[in-house]
Design an enzyme around this catalytic site. Structure first.
Site, short mmCIF file in Angstrom:
data_model
loop_
_atom_site.label_atom_id
_atom_site.label_comp_id
_atom_site.label_asym_id
_atom_site.label_seq_id
_atom_site.Cartn_x
_atom_site.Cartn_y
_atom_site.Cartn_z
N CYS A 119 -22.53 5.14 34.50
CA CYS A 119 -21.76 5.08 33.26
C CYS A 119 -22.37 6.09 32.30
O CYS A 119 -23.56 6.01 31.98
CB CYS A 119 -21.85 3.66 32.70
SG CYS A 119 -21.11 3.45 31.09
N CYS A 137 -19.86 7.45 17.54
CA CYS A 137 -18.40 7.49 17.76
C CYS A 137 -17.72 7.56 16.40
O CYS A 137 -18.19 6.94 15.45
CB CYS A 137 -17.97 6.23 18.50
SG CYS A 137 -16.25 6.26 19.06
FE1 SF4 Z 1 -15.01 3.09 22.41
FE2 SF4 Z 1 -14.23 2.02 20.06
FE3 SF4 Z 1 -16.76 1.77 20.85
FE4 SF4 Z 1 -15.87 4.15 20.07
S1 SF4 Z 1 -16.07 2.34 18.77
S2 SF4 Z 1 -17.13 3.73 21.89
S3 SF4 Z 1 -13.74 4.07 20.80
S4 SF4 Z 1 -14.96 0.92 21.89
#
Ligand code: SF4
Ligand code: SAH
Length: 392
Positions: free
Chosen positions: A129, A136
């Site tokens: 992974c 993010c």
């Molecule tokens: Fe995925 Fe949402 Fe986590 Fe970003 S915030 S890594 S888009 S689950």
């Protein structure tokens, strides 16, 4: 190192490899980019393609880390390469091995940033992974990574580098002259670590092209799964330019709930997402799409949700992956009870869809999906902010 030996939890800190300043990394370049780099160094254009083929095999088939071992290249040429280029990977800061064999790597990349990759061994395969971003931009309310602001996109080199690092650590490079070992340790790759891969499209695409290349790592596009929260405009490109399998972080069956869990839904709602997904299997020539569905107690786990889910995806070849919520400190949700998850799974299964419940792996080392998060504290949101985004 093979994984059949009994493994106890260990934490290993490996010595740092000093970065060699100013040289261009050959890892992660497409074949065309590598050819251009060699020509710029003075390689005659007519020879460039052949040289790329040779160097490519050294880096991606044999796992070479320097030019000295490339014995089918002239000594002078190797020296020239070493002067201008390097073959480098992210460095392992720590490696943790779970009681179930899962390995979690904390990796340091340029700028001192840190990302995580997780290796999950199973009986007939091994899945790596990998991360696509540091942090993010999105803020899914149940995801630990979402509490960290985006620091930067990973380069193609850093994306491919995670695969190289895992193969180094697992001792998976072939030994010249030894009988071919058909069992692969890293047989599958999933883009389910930190970050939204479709917000770093070009680097993810270039990196996956390298990972898929037959004369190198040679992991087929059907063994690569890209997970997205639903960046609709990039989904058709994923089919045509990468062609890997697709997983969608679906997680809710009404826009009202999905807006809170996966806020990108406010931009591209359930209907818009499903419309683009209907074309994916044909465009990518793949069999089915995986719908990921995190089970959150009293939020999205009712029988009515299960029924709505199968209605919504009718007509899309699909598998539904039920993920028991991985709790993290301060998370505003709880994992659904096991009986509830099974009841949900039953409804989906009876409607004709495979609905496996993902077994939590590596829990003792916090290696599960959504728990990946670098030690970098910068940009972390407060608990109150998370709760506010989750709708209070
Ligand atoms: Fe995925 Fe949402 Fe986590 Fe970003 S915030 S890594 S888009 S689950
Ligand atoms: N950004 C991409 C890929 C990384 S997340 C995406 O969102 O799809 C990989 C998967 O883990 C996604 O399905 C995500 O929704 C899920 N996930 C995130 N946090 C989780 C948690 N705490 N428990 C269970 N699954 C989680």
């Amino acid at each position: 190192m093979r994984l059949d030996a009994p493994i106890t939890q260990d934490v290993l800190t490996l010595p740092r490899k000093l970065a060699e300043g100013g040289k261009r990394n050959l890892v992660g370049l497409t074949r065309a980019q590598m050819a251009d780099a060699l020509v710029a160094m003075g390689t005659p254009e007519k020879q460039a393609k052949m040289r790329v083929g040779q160097i490519w095999q050294w880096i991606y088939h044999w796992g070479a880390q320097d030019f000295e071992v490339m014995t089918n290249l002239a000594k002078g040429y190797r020296a020239q390469l070493a002067e201008q280029f390097e073959i480098s990977r992210p460095e392992i800061v720590t490696r943790q091995i779970s009681e179930d064999g899962t390995r979690k790597y904390l990796l340091r990349i340029a700028g001192g940033h840190e990302v995580e990759a997780v290796y999950i061994p199973e009986e007939s395969r091994g899945t790596l992974c990998i991360s696509s971003q540091v942090g993010c931009t999105l803020t899914c309310s149940f995801c630990h990574t979402g509490t960290q602001k985006l620091v930067r996109n990973l380069t193609a080199a850093e994306i491919v580098g995670q695969v190289l690092v895992a193969r180094d650590d697992l001792g998976e490079w072939p030994i010249p002259g030894a009988p071919k070992d058909e069992t692969r340790l890293v047989s599958n790759v999933v883009l389910m670590g930190m970050g939204e891969p479709l917000y770093n499209f070009d680097n993810v695409r270039d990196g996956m092209k390298v990972v898929m290349d037959n004369e190198g790592l040679s992991i087929s596009r059907r063994r690569i799964t890209l997970s997205t929260s639903g960046v609709v405009p990039e989904i058709a490109r994923t089919a045509s330019e990468i062609g890997c399998l697709l997983a969608i972080s679906f997680h809710a069956t009404t826009d009202e709930v999905r807006d809170k869990l996966v806020p990108i839904n406010k931009r591209w709602n359930i209907k818009t997402l499903l419309d683009v997904l209907r074309d994916y299997p044909r465009l990518s020539n793949s069999e089915r799409i995986t719908f990921e569905y995190v089970m959150l107690k009293d939020v999205n786990d009712s029988d009515a949700d299960a029924r709505r889910l199968v209605k919504l995806i009718a007509g899309i070849p699909a598998k539904i992956n039920l993920i028991p919520f991985n709790e993290w400190p301060g998370a505003p949700y709880q994992r659904s009870d096991w009986a509830r998850i099974e009841a949900f799974s039953d409804i989906v299964h009876k409607a004709g869809y495979a609905s496996p419940i993902r077994t939590p792996r590596g829990e003792d080392i916090m290696a599960a999906c959504g728990q990946l998060k670098s030690a970098t504290e910068r940009g972390r949101m407060s608990r109150a902010e998370i709760a506010a985004q989750a709708g209070g």
